[in-house]
Design an enzyme around this catalytic site. Structure first.
Site, PDB file in Angstrom:
ATOM      1  N   LYS A   1       0.781  10.810  10.182  1.00  0.00           N
ATOM      2  CA  LYS A   1      -0.054  10.152  11.202  1.00  0.00           C
ATOM      3  C   LYS A   1       0.766   9.150  12.016  1.00  0.00           C
ATOM      4  O   LYS A   1       0.735   9.155  13.246  1.00  0.00           O
ATOM      5  CB  LYS A   1      -1.235   9.421  10.533  1.00  0.00           C
TER       6      LYS A   1
ATOM      7  N   ARG B   1      -3.777   6.426  -3.904  1.00  0.00           N
ATOM      8  CA  ARG B   1      -4.099   6.547  -2.478  1.00  0.00           C
ATOM      9  C   ARG B   1      -4.607   7.949  -2.148  1.00  0.00           C
ATOM     10  O   ARG B   1      -5.532   8.122  -1.355  1.00  0.00           O
ATOM     11  CB  ARG B   1      -2.871   6.182  -1.639  1.00  0.00           C
TER      12      ARG B   1
ATOM     13  N   ARG C   1      10.259   7.542   2.239  1.00  0.00           N
ATOM     14  CA  ARG C   1       9.987   6.913   3.531  1.00  0.00           C
ATOM     15  C   ARG C   1      10.595   5.513   3.624  1.00  0.00           C
ATOM     16  O   ARG C   1      10.529   4.727   2.702  1.00  0.00           O
ATOM     17  CB  ARG C   1       8.468   6.824   3.717  1.00  0.00           C
TER      18      ARG C   1
ATOM     19  N   ARG D   1       7.974   0.218   1.869  1.00  0.00           N
ATOM     20  CA  ARG D   1       6.681  -0.389   1.545  1.00  0.00           C
ATOM     21  C   ARG D   1       6.504  -0.516   0.037  1.00  0.00           C
ATOM     22  O   ARG D   1       6.821   0.409  -0.703  1.00  0.00           O
ATOM     23  CB  ARG D   1       5.558   0.472   2.129  1.00  0.00           C
TER      24      ARG D   1
ATOM     25  N   ARG E   1     -11.528   5.507   7.526  1.00  0.00           N
ATOM     26  CA  ARG E   1     -11.209   6.055   6.211  1.00  0.00           C
ATOM     27  C   ARG E   1     -12.443   6.227   5.344  1.00  0.00           C
ATOM     28  O   ARG E   1     -12.333   6.724   4.219  1.00  0.00           O
ATOM     29  CB  ARG E   1     -10.258   5.103   5.491  1.00  0.00           C
TER      30      ARG E   1
HETATM   31  P1  ADP Z   1      -0.799   5.697   4.753  1.00  0.00           P
HETATM   32  O1  ADP Z   1      -0.911   6.157   6.179  1.00  0.00           O
HETATM   33  O2  ADP Z   1       0.551   5.912   4.175  1.00  0.00           O
HETATM   34  O3  ADP Z   1      -1.894   6.189   3.881  1.00  0.00           O
HETATM   35  P2  ADP Z   1      -1.621   3.073   5.716  1.00  0.00           P
HETATM   36  O4  ADP Z   1      -0.503   2.307   6.290  1.00  0.00           O
HETATM   37  O5  ADP Z   1      -2.586   3.711   6.661  1.00  0.00           O
HETATM   38  O6  ADP Z   1      -0.993   4.111   4.718  1.00  0.00           O
HETATM   39  O7  ADP Z   1      -2.477   2.158   4.731  1.00  0.00           O
HETATM   40  C1  ADP Z   1      -1.862   1.401   3.705  1.00  0.00           C
HETATM   41  C2  ADP Z   1      -2.939   0.699   2.895  1.00  0.00           C
HETATM   42  O8  ADP Z   1      -3.673  -0.208   3.739  1.00  0.00           O
HETATM   43  C3  ADP Z   1      -4.016   1.624   2.311  1.00  0.00           C
HETATM   44  O9  ADP Z   1      -3.629   2.174   1.060  1.00  0.00           O
HETATM   45  C4  ADP Z   1      -5.214   0.669   2.190  1.00  0.00           C
HETATM   46  O10 ADP Z   1      -5.071  -0.197   1.074  1.00  0.00           O
HETATM   47  C5  ADP Z   1      -5.059  -0.189   3.450  1.00  0.00           C
HETATM   48  N1  ADP Z   1      -5.776   0.385   4.610  1.00  0.00           N
HETATM   49  C6  ADP Z   1      -5.230   0.844   5.768  1.00  0.00           C
HETATM   50  N2  ADP Z   1      -6.171   1.287   6.616  1.00  0.00           N
HETATM   51  C7  ADP Z   1      -7.356   1.127   5.978  1.00  0.00           C
HETATM   52  C8  ADP Z   1      -8.716   1.415   6.319  1.00  0.00           C
HETATM   53  N3  ADP Z   1      -9.038   1.985   7.504  1.00  0.00           N
HETATM   54  N4  ADP Z   1      -9.674   1.102   5.409  1.00  0.00           N
HETATM   55  C9  ADP Z   1      -9.367   0.524   4.232  1.00  0.00           C
HETATM   56  N5  ADP Z   1      -8.127   0.258   3.838  1.00  0.00           N
HETATM   57  C10 ADP Z   1      -7.114   0.541   4.703  1.00  0.00           C
HETATM   58  P1  ADP Z   2       1.459   8.605   7.405  1.00  0.00           P
HETATM   59  O1  ADP Z   2       1.421   7.644   8.553  1.00  0.00           O
HETATM   60  O2  ADP Z   2       0.462   9.718   7.554  1.00  0.00           O
HETATM   61  O3  ADP Z   2       1.349   7.932   6.061  1.00  0.00           O
HETATM   62  P2  ADP Z   2       4.292   8.975   8.138  1.00  0.00           P
HETATM   63  O4  ADP Z   2       4.222   9.358   9.568  1.00  0.00           O
HETATM   64  O5  ADP Z   2       4.712   7.597   7.801  1.00  0.00           O
HETATM   65  O6  ADP Z   2       2.877   9.335   7.415  1.00  0.00           O
HETATM   66  O7  ADP Z   2       5.245  10.027   7.385  1.00  0.00           O
HETATM   67  C1  ADP Z   2       5.601   9.878   6.008  1.00  0.00           C
HETATM   68  C2  ADP Z   2       7.090  10.225   5.812  1.00  0.00           C
HETATM   69  O8  ADP Z   2       7.290  11.616   6.059  1.00  0.00           O
HETATM   70  C3  ADP Z   2       8.022   9.473   6.783  1.00  0.00           C
HETATM   71  O9  ADP Z   2       9.210   9.155   6.073  1.00  0.00           O
HETATM   72  C4  ADP Z   2       8.284  10.472   7.893  1.00  0.00           C
HETATM   73  O10 ADP Z   2       9.585  10.283   8.482  1.00  0.00           O
HETATM   74  C5  ADP Z   2       8.188  11.830   7.172  1.00  0.00           C
HETATM   75  N1  ADP Z   2       7.569  12.856   8.005  1.00  0.00           N
HETATM   76  C6  ADP Z   2       6.572  12.713   8.907  1.00  0.00           C
HETATM   77  N2  ADP Z   2       6.238  13.911   9.467  1.00  0.00           N
HETATM   78  C7  ADP Z   2       7.035  14.834   8.877  1.00  0.00           C
HETATM   79  C8  ADP Z   2       7.176  16.271   9.014  1.00  0.00           C
HETATM   80  N3  ADP Z   2       6.411  16.978   9.864  1.00  0.00           N
HETATM   81  N4  ADP Z   2       8.100  16.875   8.228  1.00  0.00           N
HETATM   82  C9  ADP Z   2       8.861  16.165   7.352  1.00  0.00           C
HETATM   83  N5  ADP Z   2       8.791  14.825   7.177  1.00  0.00           N
HETATM   84  C10 ADP Z   2       7.884  14.158   7.936  1.00  0.00           C
END
Ligand code: ADP
Ligand code: ADP
Ligand code: ZN
Length: 217
Positions: A14, A172, A127, A161, A88
Site C-alpha cells: 500500500k 497484524r 522492510r 519499524r 481498517r
Molecule cells: P502496515 O501497512 O504495515 O499494516 P501501518 O503503517 O498501516 O502498517 O500501521 C501500523 C500500525 O498502526 C497498525 O498495526 C496499527 O496498530 C496502527 N494503525 C494504522 N492505521 C490504523 C487504522 N486505520 N486503525 C487502527 N490502527 C491503525
Molecule cells: P504496506 O504499506 O502495505 O505495509 P509496503 O509498501 O511498505 O507495504 O511494502 C512492504 C515491503 O515490501 C517494503 O519493503 C517494499 O519495498 C516491499 N514491496 C512492496 N511492493 C512490493 C512488490 N510488488 N514486490 C516485492 N516487494 C514489494
C-alpha cells in the site's frame, strides 16, 4: 479529483503504491500508520496512547484514527487523496463516508491488493526506509542501488519499524482478517471494489492500478 482507498494486509504494498501515485499524479497520500508513528515520535497525547497498541500489532481506536484523517482531509483540500491503511474497520469505513460527504468528496475506487500471506512476512521482515526522506526499501526485493546510500536523497541513515518482527506481524495479519477483510463487501456492494494482483513486481502492480484509475480496466 479522485479519492481512492488502497486495501490489503500489512506488507501488501500500500505504502509503496501510494508513494508512486503521489509522485505521478499529484494526489496526496494519507497514511494513518505514518500519522500515528509521527505522533509517537513527537510524544503527543495520541502518540502516548497509540505506542503500546502499535507495538503489540493491535488496532488503535476508531475515534483516534478517524479524527486524524479528518484533520488531514482539510489540509488536502483541492487535491485527490489516497487512503493508505485506513479504513481498517467497518466503523472507520462508515466514519470515512461521513468525513467525505461533509467535504463534498466521494470515493472513486477501493483497490484491494491481493497477496500471499506467507510471502508477506518475508516482505515485512526485510522492510526498511530512509531516515531522512522516508523512501521505502527491502533487503532483497528493493535494495538501494548503492548499498547503504538512499537512491532519492543520498542519506546513509535508515530505520526499521519496531513492529516489523515476525510475532507482531502475525498479530497484524490476524487483525486484518478479523476486522478489515469484512469491509470488502461494504464496498463491493457499491460497485467500488477493484482487485489487483499484488504479488507482481512493483511496476506491474502500479500499471494495474493506473489502468483502473484511467478507466481501462
Ligand atoms: P502496515 O501497512 O504495515 O499494516 P501501518 O503503517 O498501516 O502498517 O500501521 C501500523 C500500525 O498502526 C497498525 O498495526 C496499527 O496498530 C496502527 N494503525 C494504522 N492505521 C490504523 C487504522 N486505520 N486503525 C487502527 N490502527 C491503525
Ligand atoms: P504496506 O504499506 O502495505 O505495509 P509496503 O509498501 O511498505 O507495504 O511494502 C512492504 C515491503 O515490501 C517494503 O519493503 C517494499 O519495498 C516491499 N514491496 C512492496 N511492493 C512490493 C512488490 N510488488 N514486490 C516485492 N516487494 C514489494
Ligand atoms: Zn532518502
Amino acid at each position: 479529483m479522485m479519492n481512492i482507498i488502497l486495501l490489503g494486509p500489512p506488507g501488501a504494498g500500500k505504502g509503496t503504491q501510494a508513494a508512486l501515485l503521489q509522485a505521478n499524479r499529484g494526489m496526496i497520500q494519507l497514511s494513518t500508520g505514518d500519522m500515528l508513528r509521527a505522533a509517537v515520535a513527537a510524544g503527543t497525547p495520541i502518540g502516548l496512547k497509540a505506542k503500546s497498541v502499535m507495538e503489540k500489532g493491535e488496532l488503535v481506536s476508531d475515534t483516534i484514527v478517524s479524527a486524524l484523517i479528518g484533520e488531514r482531509l482539510d489540509e488536502a483540500a483541492g487535491a485527490g487523496v489516497i487512503f493508505d491503511g485506513f479504513p481498517r474497520t467497518l466503523h472507520q469505513a462508515e466514519a470515512l463516508d461521513i468525513l467525505l460527504g461533509q467535504r463534498d468528496r466521494h470515493l472513486d475506487y477501493v483497490i484491494e491488493l491481493e497477496v500471499d500471506e506467507e510471502a508477506l512476512v518475508k516482505r515485512i521482515i526485510g522492510r526498511f526506509s530512509c531516515a531522512k526522506c522516508g523512501a521505502n526499501y527491502h533487503d532483497s526485493f528493493h535494495p538501494p542501488r548503492v548499498p547503504g546510500v538512499c537512491d532519492i536523497c543520498g542519506s546513509t541513515e535508515f530505520r526499521r519499524r519496531p513492529d516489523d518482527n515476525e510475532a507482531t506481524v502475525r498479530t497484524r495479519m490476524a487483525e486484518y482478517r478479523a476486522k478489515t477483510e469484512p469491509i470488502l463487501p461494504f464496498y463491493a456492494d457499491r460497485g467500488l471494489l477493484r482487485r489487483v494482483a499484488g504479488m507482481a513486481p512493483v511496476e506491474d502492480v502500479a500499471a494495474q492500478i493506473d489502468a483502473i484509475l484511467d478507466g481501462k480496466s
